[in-house]
Design an enzyme around this catalytic site. Structure first.
Site, mmCIF file in Angstrom:
data_model
loop_
_atom_site.group_PDB
_atom_site.id
_atom_site.type_symbol
_atom_site.label_atom_id
_atom_site.label_comp_id
_atom_site.label_asym_id
_atom_site.label_seq_id
_atom_site.Cartn_x
_atom_site.Cartn_y
_atom_site.Cartn_z
ATOM 1 N N HIS A 437 0.833 -1.201 0.000
ATOM 2 C CA HIS A 437 0.000 0.000 0.000
ATOM 3 C C HIS A 437 0.868 1.251 0.000
ATOM 4 O O HIS A 437 1.472 1.602 1.011
ATOM 5 C CB HIS A 437 -0.922 -0.041 1.233
ATOM 6 C CG HIS A 437 -1.820 1.149 1.356
ATOM 7 N ND1 HIS A 437 -2.264 1.624 2.560
ATOM 8 C CD2 HIS A 437 -2.349 1.972 0.422
ATOM 9 C CE1 HIS A 437 -3.032 2.682 2.362
ATOM 10 N NE2 HIS A 437 -3.088 2.910 1.075
ATOM 11 N N GLU A 449 2.814 0.456 3.380
ATOM 12 C CA GLU A 449 2.366 -0.631 4.261
ATOM 13 C C GLU A 449 2.447 -1.933 3.482
ATOM 14 O O GLU A 449 1.864 -2.030 2.390
ATOM 15 C CB GLU A 449 0.909 -0.403 4.691
ATOM 16 C CG GLU A 449 0.732 0.686 5.725
ATOM 17 C CD GLU A 449 -0.737 0.877 6.117
ATOM 18 O OE1 GLU A 449 -1.029 0.934 7.312
ATOM 19 O OE2 GLU A 449 -1.595 0.971 5.210
ATOM 20 N N ASN A 487 -4.769 4.057 7.769
ATOM 21 C CA ASN A 487 -6.116 4.584 7.546
ATOM 22 C C ASN A 487 -7.048 4.240 8.706
ATOM 23 O O ASN A 487 -7.969 4.984 9.017
ATOM 24 C CB ASN A 487 -6.685 4.069 6.226
ATOM 25 C CG ASN A 487 -6.033 4.779 5.052
ATOM 26 O OD1 ASN A 487 -5.461 5.867 5.215
ATOM 27 N ND2 ASN A 487 -6.079 4.187 3.880
#
Ligand code: NAI
Length: 704
Positions: A437, A449, A487
């Site tokens: 990510h 990530e 997130n």
């Protein structure tokens, strides 16, 4: 010749032991009347000296200022001998020479640098909240001029070899294999001309600047520093004060003043926090992402990128910039053409000319291939999927890529919210699949990530981590789940800002509370940057996952209904021009959006900045304690690294958990007490209660 070569270390670090040994050598050489010169060099390829030993610094945190001053005096008087011994001293620098290493070098009579890409020279102390303390601020401006020294010491950015020479700090650059010969030549030349004695004389005197010149330099540099630090990082201002006020002193007095200066910043909360960030990044550099040391990481050279939109083109650009070959594909031909252009522009962008660098473009272009679908992506070592955030589309394309991939290749998704294990359900070989990510914009954001799905293998994780590092990123390995790590922690914070709006707290109060805490922008502006439609969509995953503590706000859909999508169309909570300019315009308050917000806002009691900050950051902290309890991260430090480099959590606070440790968990519990009326999202978690009761901090003790 004195060769620094610290045993069992990859780089030379100036520890107390190293300084003691250096002193013993100087003692024995000082009486050697037959010596013409001393060359100080390194036995480590690629590093001269990487700085002082920060672990020893940390051990001295909390000591009285006299002790700090005496530590500073110890190093400085030792190095100053290099400018007093009866022979020429030359620092022969190949590789990185920063911090305490640069201070040792500026006390030498001469410095020579190599034309090696790894050679860098600088004083990065301000980046850890310090100023040079071994005479750097006294000696450097006397060699290279006050303006240059202010820029280097207050800015903290190291210089390349060529720039070090241009600024008058070193001779060269010379080819690395010519370094020793050049140093010997320099000894001969300095002895022949006696130039080093004249320099010793002039570099010990005050700097010839008029009062007006000093006032002008001081004022312009102070304004620049204020603009960059917003007053939240004190060290550059202390360094500037030191440089300006010491200009009229001789070098000895300037050194004494420097020791006083360092005792003002040493061990302060900002210094401690920034040293923590240094350790976080240092640990990340060494982390292979897996616990076992015998797990190999496969080399990745050829990468496929499927989906050539905003993220796909950024990912392709990062790969090209790092020397990898890329095959790009997209279901939409126009999007692919645009994405290819963006990737090439991105990879060949030159900051100095603020545009494409033609030679770079020509070098990069042959490594980029245009393909018309997963099946024709050809032999890739890794394919990163970056198509739309839709589980059905993603599953379908991942299956197709997998069937076209050669044996041994890896597959990854750049999804920002969909659990990796769900995407893996339709794959034949889920062991070779993980999440990688990237953050937007890929070029600027260091964090990646790496998401380990239920069946992802260690080799896949180690390969993804090594690959992200090859791209110059900081990968953290996190467990699977909605929003993964970053997130998931960002969401409660952003969602709380909408709750505050609904309680009638003005937008500006919320924004100012966040930025004065140190965030790069407030949560409301961040909503505009993410896109309000995207935020609603991403929010659904989080509401589904955590319905008891996050509830959808009616404000976002109302704004979207009114055609306000955020920065991308020039209007969200704020107004941004017409959205046509590529450069983001400054946010302006907007009457229409305010009237929409007002529709949903009740009149509540006014909240001050501190109260708003607690409301914003405590939900994030509570979520972090849940993440820790679930074992989503391998180490608490990954939470802080992720937030600092993923969302811009203020580095001067050391990270979310570091900050909470500084506040003290019992105090955090006190802060939460009056907020209990807001329900579960602001109630202390079992983990927090347990830690506070046992008086345990999040961070392990230094000895652990
Ligand atoms: P985007 O909309 O800019 O690009 C998506 C691209 O995928 C489009 O060019 C589209 O034509 C293409 N596409 C759609 N279906 C396809 C198919 N079946 N085969 C091939 N190509 C197809 O979206 P963006 O922002 O680049 O997002 C891509 C992924 O990255 C999403 O999973 C998103 O969640 C994730 N992400 C987005 C971030 C952001 O800030 N935008 C940040 C981090 C991750």
């Amino acid at each position: 010749m004195l060769v620094l070569d610290q045993p069992d270390k990859g780089a030379n670090i100036l520890s107390r032991g190293m300084l003691d040994e250096f002193e013993r050598h100087l003692d024995s050489l000082a009486s050697d009347v037959g010596l013409a010169g001393l060359i100080v060099a390194s036995g480590k390829p690629g590093t001269f000296i990487a700085g002082a030993d920060l672990r020893e610094f940390v051990a001295s945190f909390g000591t009285p200022s006299e002790t700090v001053e005496s530590l500073s005096r110890r190093g400085r008087t030792l190095f100053a001998r290099l400018a007093q011994v009866p022979f020429v001293t030359v620092a022969a620098i190949d590789g990185i020479c920063v911090g305490g290493g640069a201070e040792l070098a500026v006390w030498c009579d001469r410095r020579i640098v190599t034309a090696n890409d790894k050679t860098q020279f600088g004083f990065p102390e301000v980046k850890i909240g310090l100023i040079p303390g071994w005479g750097g601020t006294a000696r450097a401006p006397r060699i290279c001029g006050l303006g240059n020294a202010v820029e280097m010491i207050c800015g903290g950015e190291p210089l390349s070899a060529a720039e070090t020479v241009r600024r008058g700090l070193a001779i060269g650059p010379v080819a690395p294999d010519r370094l020793l010969a050049a140093a010997i030549d320099e000894v001969r030349e300095s002895v022949r001309t006696g130039s080093f004695l004249r320099d010793r004389e002039s570099w010990s005197r005050p700097i010839a600047y008029s009062e007006q010149e000093l006032a002008f330099l001081g004022a312009t540099a102070a304004a620049e520093i204020q603009g960059q630090t917003r007053g939240q990082y004190p060290a550059p201002s202390v360094a500037l004060e030191q440089l300006i006020e010491s200009a009229a002193l001789d070098v000895e007095q300037a050194c004494i003043k420097e020791s006083e200066g360092i005792s003002r910043v040493f061990g302060t909360p900002v210094n401690r926090a920034l040293v923590n960030v240094f350790f976080l990044t240092d640990r990340n550099k060494k982390d292979r992402g897996v616990e076992r040391s015998d797990v190999p990481a496969s080399p990745i050279e050829r990468v496929g990128v499927l989906g050539a939109g905003l993220m796909g083109s950024g990912i392709a650009g990062a790969n090209l910039r790092s020397g990898l070959s890329v095959a790009m594909s997209d279901a939409n031909g126009t999007a692919l053409e645009k994405g290819i252009r963006a990737a090439l522009e991105d990879a060949s962008f030159d900051r100095r000319v603020k545009g494409v660098h033609a030679a770079k473009l020509l070098e990069i272009a042959p490594r980029l291939r245009w393909t018309d679908g997963p099946a024709s992506m050809g032999p890739c070592d890794l394919v990163v999927e970056a198509v739309v955030e839709n589980i059905h589309v993603k599953r379908q394309v991942l299956e197709r890529i997998e069937s076209a991939l050669p044996d041994g290749a890896f597959l990854a998704s750049n999804t920002s919210t969909i659990p990796i294990s769900r995407l893996a359900e339709s794959l034949r070989d889920p062991e070779r699949f993980c999440g990688i990510h990237f953050f937007n914009p890929v070029r600027r954001m260091k964090l990646v990530e790496v998401i380990r799905g239920a069946r992802t293998s260690d080799t896949t994780v180690a390969t993804a981590v090594a690959y992200a590092k090859r791209l110059g990123k900081m990968p953290i390995v996190v467990g699977d789940g909605p929003g993964f790590l970053v997130n998931r922690l960002l969401f409660p914070y952003m969602s709380e800002s909408l709750e505050l709006l609904a309680e009638g707290v003005p937008i500006q109060t919320i924004e100012r509370a966040a930025t004065s805490f140190g965030m790069p922008m407030g949560p409301i502006e961040l909503y505009d940057m993410v896109g309000l439609d995207t935020a609603i969509y991403a929010g659904l995953t989080m509401f589904d996952a955590f319905p008891t503590r996050i509830r959808p706000s009616p404000i976002l859909p109302a704004l979207v209904k009114a055609g306000r999508l955020g920065q991308k169309n020039g209007k969200g909570f704020f107004a941004y021009g017409d959205g046509s300019s590529k450069k983001a315009a400054r946010p302006r308050p907007d009457a229409q959006s305010q009237s929409i917000v007002d529709r949903y806002a009740k009149a509540g009691p006014p909240l001050d900045a501190t109260a708003v900050q607690r409301r914003l950051f405590l939900p994030m902290l509570l979520e972090a304690t849940r993440v820790l309890a679930e074992g989503l991260v391998r180490d608490v430090r990954d939470v802080d690294l992720g937030l600092i480099f993923g969302i811009g959590f203020p580095a001067f606070r050391g990270g979310l958990l570091f900050w909470a440790d500084q506040v003290g968990l019992p105090t955090v519990l006190e802060w939460l007490k009056p907020l209990a009326e807001h329900g579960e999202r602001l109630l202390p978690t079992p983990k927090l209660i347990e830690m506070a009761e046992q008086n345990r901090p999040f961070y392990p003790k230094a000895s652990e």
